[in-house]
Design an enzyme around this catalytic site. Sequence first.
Site, short mmCIF file in Angstrom:
data_model
loop_
_atom_site.label_atom_id
_atom_site.label_comp_id
_atom_site.label_asym_id
_atom_site.label_seq_id
_atom_site.Cartn_x
_atom_site.Cartn_y
_atom_site.Cartn_z
N PHE A 8 -31.43 43.57 71.80
CA PHE A 8 -31.27 44.85 71.12
C PHE A 8 -30.91 44.65 69.65
O PHE A 8 -30.10 43.78 69.31
CB PHE A 8 -30.11 45.64 71.75
N ASP A 9 -31.48 45.48 68.80
CA ASP A 9 -30.90 45.70 67.49
C ASP A 9 -29.55 46.39 67.71
O ASP A 9 -29.30 46.94 68.79
CB ASP A 9 -31.84 46.57 66.66
N LEU A 10 -28.69 46.38 66.71
CA LEU A 10 -27.35 46.95 66.87
C LEU A 10 -27.25 48.36 66.29
O LEU A 10 -27.20 49.35 67.01
CB LEU A 10 -26.32 46.02 66.23
N ASP A 162 -34.64 50.40 66.34
CA ASP A 162 -34.84 51.77 65.85
C ASP A 162 -35.61 51.84 64.54
O ASP A 162 -35.92 52.93 64.07
CB ASP A 162 -33.49 52.46 65.66
#
Length: 209
Positions: A8-10, A162
Amino acid sequence: MNTEAVLFDLDGTLVDSLPLIVRTYRHVFKEMDIPWGNDDVVKMIGLPLKDIGRRFVGEAAPAFEERYQYYYHRDHDLYTRLFPGTLEMLESLKSQGIRLGIVTSKGKPGTTRTAAFTRLDAYMDVMITAHDVARHKPDPEPILTALATLHAQAERTIFIGDSSYDILTGKNAGCLTLGVAWGLDSRTELEKLSPDGILASWEELQEYL
């Protein structure tokens, strides 16, 4: 797909931190007498802080970074929240034996603080930050570094983010790449890069595992 790992990106993916980030930049721009252009700044979120500093103040980038870190950490706990359902989603993935990781362009101190504050660190098997690699998103090195640590194969890994930088990074690394509809870039912007899917909620992730 028989998924081995989900990365995941944060910021903007797991954590609703855009208000904190924009607030922090506003403080820095005001102190350093930099003209504020909201769109110019927001479009660069997702790149390493040092690169953003160089873009706006050139050789004064170290001072830019120092001011940013001060205000970011001062206000962090007031403006940092997980998106709804995030911990439940991670718990579900863990129960299925899937390895988890964060791949972010944020520096190590900020990543560590956010992960601890939100309890994300309890679920992660690896966290790759801007301090851990020489090349940054959209270069695949951050994801490939995470995969090497996890002993996972790209073709059996999902990367979720995102921003346009995230979609490009996941595709460059050879992962199944998903966007989220609640983050920095709009669904329309993400669709231009042809991700494998765009999640409207965490519940939809199960369809891709």
